[in-house]
Motif scaffolding. Structure first.
Motif, PDB file in Angstrom:
ATOM      1  N   TYR A 110      36.124  38.708  72.393  1.00  0.00           N
ATOM      2  CA  TYR A 110      34.815  38.064  72.318  1.00  0.00           C
ATOM      3  C   TYR A 110      33.708  39.091  72.106  1.00  0.00           C
ATOM      4  O   TYR A 110      32.831  38.900  71.241  1.00  0.00           O
ATOM      5  N   LEU A 111      33.716  40.175  72.849  1.00  0.00           N
ATOM      6  CA  LEU A 111      32.663  41.180  72.695  1.00  0.00           C
ATOM      7  C   LEU A 111      32.681  41.774  71.287  1.00  0.00           C
ATOM      8  O   LEU A 111      31.625  42.028  70.708  1.00  0.00           O
ATOM      9  N   ASP A 112      33.865  41.988  70.746  1.00  0.00           N
ATOM     10  CA  ASP A 112      33.953  42.502  69.381  1.00  0.00           C
ATOM     11  C   ASP A 112      33.413  41.490  68.366  1.00  0.00           C
ATOM     12  O   ASP A 112      32.849  41.877  67.329  1.00  0.00           O
ATOM     13  N   SER A 113      33.561  40.201  68.661  1.00  0.00           N
ATOM     14  CA  SER A 113      33.081  39.181  67.720  1.00  0.00           C
ATOM     15  C   SER A 113      31.569  39.215  67.565  1.00  0.00           C
ATOM     16  O   SER A 113      31.030  38.771  66.542  1.00  0.00           O
ATOM     17  N   LEU A 114      30.866  39.758  68.562  1.00  0.00           N
ATOM     18  CA  LEU A 114      29.410  39.836  68.490  1.00  0.00           C
ATOM     19  C   LEU A 114      28.926  40.931  67.541  1.00  0.00           C
ATOM     20  O   LEU A 114      27.731  41.032  67.272  1.00  0.00           O
ATOM     21  N   LYS A 115      29.855  41.701  67.021  1.00  0.00           N
ATOM     22  CA  LYS A 115      29.506  42.719  66.034  1.00  0.00           C
ATOM     23  C   LYS A 115      29.356  42.127  64.639  1.00  0.00           C
ATOM     24  O   LYS A 115      29.040  42.846  63.680  1.00  0.00           O
ATOM     25  N   TRP A 116      29.609  40.833  64.516  1.00  0.00           N
ATOM     26  CA  TRP A 116      29.488  40.134  63.241  1.00  0.00           C
ATOM     27  C   TRP A 116      28.340  39.142  63.338  1.00  0.00           C
ATOM     28  O   TRP A 116      28.342  38.248  64.185  1.00  0.00           O
ATOM     29  N   SER A 117      27.378  39.283  62.456  1.00  0.00           N
ATOM     30  CA  SER A 117      26.139  38.513  62.561  1.00  0.00           C
ATOM     31  C   SER A 117      26.361  37.010  62.461  1.00  0.00           C
ATOM     32  O   SER A 117      25.643  36.230  63.086  1.00  0.00           O
ATOM     33  N   TRP A 118      27.352  36.583  61.673  1.00  0.00           N
ATOM     34  CA  TRP A 118      27.539  35.144  61.541  1.00  0.00           C
ATOM     35  C   TRP A 118      28.010  34.507  62.845  1.00  0.00           C
ATOM     36  O   TRP A 118      27.681  33.358  63.132  1.00  0.00           O
ATOM     37  N   ASN A 119      28.753  35.255  63.664  1.00  0.00           N
ATOM     38  CA  ASN A 119      29.146  34.738  64.973  1.00  0.00           C
ATOM     39  C   ASN A 119      27.942  34.600  65.887  1.00  0.00           C
ATOM     40  O   ASN A 119      27.794  33.608  66.614  1.00  0.00           O
ATOM     41  N   VAL A 120      27.068  35.596  65.852  1.00  0.00           N
ATOM     42  CA  VAL A 120      25.870  35.548  66.699  1.00  0.00           C
ATOM     43  C   VAL A 120      24.935  34.441  66.229  1.00  0.00           C
ATOM     44  O   VAL A 120      24.302  33.754  67.042  1.00  0.00           O
ATOM     45  N   ALA A 121      24.849  34.238  64.913  1.00  0.00           N
ATOM     46  CA  ALA A 121      23.999  33.171  64.372  1.00  0.00           C
ATOM     47  C   ALA A 121      24.423  31.811  64.896  1.00  0.00           C
ATOM     48  O   ALA A 121      23.585  30.953  65.213  1.00  0.00           O
ATOM     49  N   ALA A 122      25.729  31.594  65.020  1.00  0.00           N
ATOM     50  CA  ALA A 122      26.231  30.326  65.544  1.00  0.00           C
ATOM     51  C   ALA A 122      25.873  30.167  67.010  1.00  0.00           C
ATOM     52  O   ALA A 122      25.490  29.078  67.458  1.00  0.00           O
ATOM     53  N   ILE A 123      25.977  31.248  67.786  1.00  0.00           N
ATOM     54  CA  ILE A 123      25.639  31.194  69.209  1.00  0.00           C
ATOM     55  C   ILE A 123      24.144  30.937  69.400  1.00  0.00           C
ATOM     56  O   ILE A 123      23.738  30.109  70.219  1.00  0.00           O
ATOM     57  N   ALA A 124      23.319  31.654  68.626  1.00  0.00           N
ATOM     58  CA  ALA A 124      21.864  31.533  68.753  1.00  0.00           C
ATOM     59  C   ALA A 124      21.320  30.275  68.086  1.00  0.00           C
ATOM     60  O   ALA A 124      20.156  29.932  68.274  1.00  0.00           O
ATOM     61  N   GLU A 125      22.164  29.616  67.295  1.00  0.00           N
ATOM     62  CA  GLU A 125      21.777  28.403  66.573  1.00  0.00           C
ATOM     63  C   GLU A 125      20.625  28.663  65.601  1.00  0.00           C
ATOM     64  O   GLU A 125      19.704  27.863  65.441  1.00  0.00           O
ATOM     65  N   ILE A 126      20.692  29.837  64.958  1.00  0.00           N
ATOM     66  CA  ILE A 126      19.723  30.217  63.929  1.00  0.00           C
ATOM     67  C   ILE A 126      20.516  30.664  62.706  1.00  0.00           C
ATOM     68  O   ILE A 126      20.854  31.848  62.557  1.00  0.00           O
ATOM     69  N   PRO A 127      20.882  29.767  61.817  1.00  0.00           N
ATOM     70  CA  PRO A 127      21.763  30.095  60.691  1.00  0.00           C
ATOM     71  C   PRO A 127      21.326  31.295  59.859  1.00  0.00           C
ATOM     72  O   PRO A 127      22.196  32.077  59.439  1.00  0.00           O
ATOM     73  N   PRO A 128      20.029  31.501  59.576  1.00  0.00           N
ATOM     74  CA  PRO A 128      19.656  32.656  58.749  1.00  0.00           C
ATOM     75  C   PRO A 128      20.057  34.004  59.344  1.00  0.00           C
ATOM     76  O   PRO A 128      20.133  34.998  58.624  1.00  0.00           O
ATOM     77  N   LEU A 129      20.318  34.057  60.648  1.00  0.00           N
ATOM     78  CA  LEU A 129      20.752  35.317  61.258  1.00  0.00           C
ATOM     79  C   LEU A 129      22.061  35.817  60.674  1.00  0.00           C
ATOM     80  O   LEU A 129      22.374  37.003  60.763  1.00  0.00           O
ATOM     81  N   ALA A 130      22.837  34.913  60.089  1.00  0.00           N
ATOM     82  CA  ALA A 130      24.145  35.289  59.552  1.00  0.00           C
ATOM     83  C   ALA A 130      24.045  36.371  58.489  1.00  0.00           C
ATOM     84  O   ALA A 130      24.999  37.140  58.290  1.00  0.00           O
ATOM     85  N   VAL A 131      22.908  36.464  57.797  1.00  0.00           N
ATOM     86  CA  VAL A 131      22.760  37.449  56.725  1.00  0.00           C
ATOM     87  C   VAL A 131      21.919  38.651  57.145  1.00  0.00           C
ATOM     88  O   VAL A 131      21.645  39.538  56.335  1.00  0.00           O
ATOM     89  N   VAL A 132      21.548  38.711  58.411  1.00  0.00           N
ATOM     90  CA  VAL A 132      20.776  39.844  58.925  1.00  0.00           C
ATOM     91  C   VAL A 132      21.749  40.943  59.336  1.00  0.00           C
ATOM     92  O   VAL A 132      22.766  40.665  59.985  1.00  0.00           O
ATOM     93  N   PRO A 133      21.494  42.203  58.980  1.00  0.00           N
ATOM     94  CA  PRO A 133      22.386  43.289  59.401  1.00  0.00           C
ATOM     95  C   PRO A 133      22.591  43.285  60.911  1.00  0.00           C
ATOM     96  O   PRO A 133      21.643  43.064  61.677  1.00  0.00           O
ATOM     97  N   ASN A 134      23.821  43.532  61.332  1.00  0.00           N
ATOM     98  CA  ASN A 134      24.149  43.361  62.754  1.00  0.00           C
ATOM     99  C   ASN A 134      23.372  44.304  63.652  1.00  0.00           C
ATOM    100  O   ASN A 134      23.070  43.949  64.796  1.00  0.00           O
TER     101      ASN A 134
END
Length: 364
Positions: A110-134
């Motif tokens: 799980y902690l390693d998954s947070l190194k990928w922005s698209w995973n964090v975007a889903a958690i934060a519920e802000i889709p544009p975060l998926a394309v932001v550098p991690n």
């Protein structure tokens, strides 16, 4: 077996007897061996109110796409500062939860998954975060959440020492060991409880009172099978997350209907909190004080007034005092701009009623 009943005010309450042998045989053990650097002694003149500026989230403006007030925690602090309750010297500034701290609860995967922005975007519920550098996601969002997680852990320690503590952030009750969701990337409640049970000789049994509008499925998945942890959850059953697996971990389950108002809500909280404290005698009460129960909240869909929230917090602190249980408050959810003022007003009310004070009054 579960016994279900309709309380006098109409909300659905389900109670699971908290008896030896009913749950799995697991008692949350005296671990981790890792002694966290999140614990430290506070200076003379400081209060057990935990906050630092780094709590606040900045996404280069992307945070405005989420209904959450991403600077809520700073606004609470400013209102309390303007009221003369605290200032930068009186508030306690927590340390950031380290990877080692987080590994006490979270899986490596799980902690390693947070190194990928698209995973964090889903958690934060802000889709544009998926394309932001991690690296920007880490500094703008996850680092503030790690400070808030550290704040929750520290506030737990201070509550045992003072009888009360407030973290102006935290309360990420949707996050469990292996999954983040609902703007909750770290399981701060689970970590708070585990650190106290491991490192505080005074704490053998913990109660979580979750009064956010949403079901606290994260800590329920992590701690619901532990005999030395009791969970009271009062929530709107018609909204996210509707996690039926996690629901099995709730000791006293109180399900509300859409648009529940003050009297019904407060009666439900008082009746079930008193019953919980009669049934289970904790050494710490972890109070997840979400304000998304506020009328007009488009996600919580309840109709409790600002005055009702202040009365609720007073009720919970009064019960903790009457039962001589230390209490730690986390601010959790709240999706309107005015919630910061309500939280500050509630803390002021607790001071005015003598339920919290500038004097260390350990209740044990």
């Amino acid at each position: 077996m579960r016994s279900s009943f309709k309380s006098s005010f109409g909300s659905q309450s389900t109670h699971r007897p908290h008896k030896m042998g009913y749950f799995s045989s697991r008692i949350l053990p005296s671990e981790p061996s890792h002694f966290t650097k999140l614990y430290f002694d506070i200076a003379p003149g400081q209060l057990p109110i935990v906050y630092r500026d780094e709590y606040n989230v900045h996404f280069l403006g992307l945070e405005k796409l989420h209904p959450f007030d991403a600077a809520k925690w700073g606004h609470i602090f400013q209102y309390l500062k303007e009221a003369g309750v605290i200032d930068e010297t009186a508030v306690v500034k927590p340390n950031e939860a380290s990877d080692e701290d987080l590994s006490v609860v979270h899986t490596r995967q799980y902690l390693d998954s947070l190194k990928w922005s698209w995973n964090v975007a889903a958690i934060a519920e802000i889709p544009p975060l998926a394309v932001v550098p991690n690296f920007l996601v880490q500094s703008s969002y996850l680092r503030p959440m790690r400070f808030q997680t550290g704040g929750s852990v520290l506030a737990g320690k201070l509550a045992v020492e003072w009888g009360w503590a407030v973290n102006l952030g935290g309360g990420f009750h949707h996050c469990s060991a292996g999954r983040g969701q609902g703007f909750c990337p770290y399981a701060d409640i689970t970590l708070l409880v585990r650190c106290l049970l491991a490192h505080s000789p005074a704490v053998k049994r913990a109660m979580i009172v979750d009064l956010d509008a949403h079901q606290g499925n994260g800590h329920e998945l992590d701690l619901g099978s532990c005999r030395n942890v009791y969970i009271l959850d009062v929530y709107n059953s018609g909204i996210f997350p509707q996690d039926f697996k996690a629901k099995a971990g709730i000791s006293r389950n109180v399900e509300l209907r859409h648009y529940t108002q003050d009297d019904e809500y407060l009666n439900a909280v008082e009746e079930n909190l008193e019953a919980a404290l009669q049934e289970f005698h904790p050494d710490i009460l972890v109070y997840n004080a979400g304000t998304d129960i506020l009328e007009g909240d488009s996600l919580g869909l309840l109709s409790v007034s600002a005055e009702g929230i202040i009365r609720r917090d007073e009720l919970v602190f009064t019960k903790a005092r009457d039962h001589r249980v230390p209490i730690v408050m986390l601010t959790s959810g709240g999706y309107q701009k005015r919630t910061a003022r309500i939280i500050a007003d509630s803390i002021l009310n607790l001071f005015n009623k003598g339920l919290i004070s500038r004097t260390n009054r350990n209740v044990r």
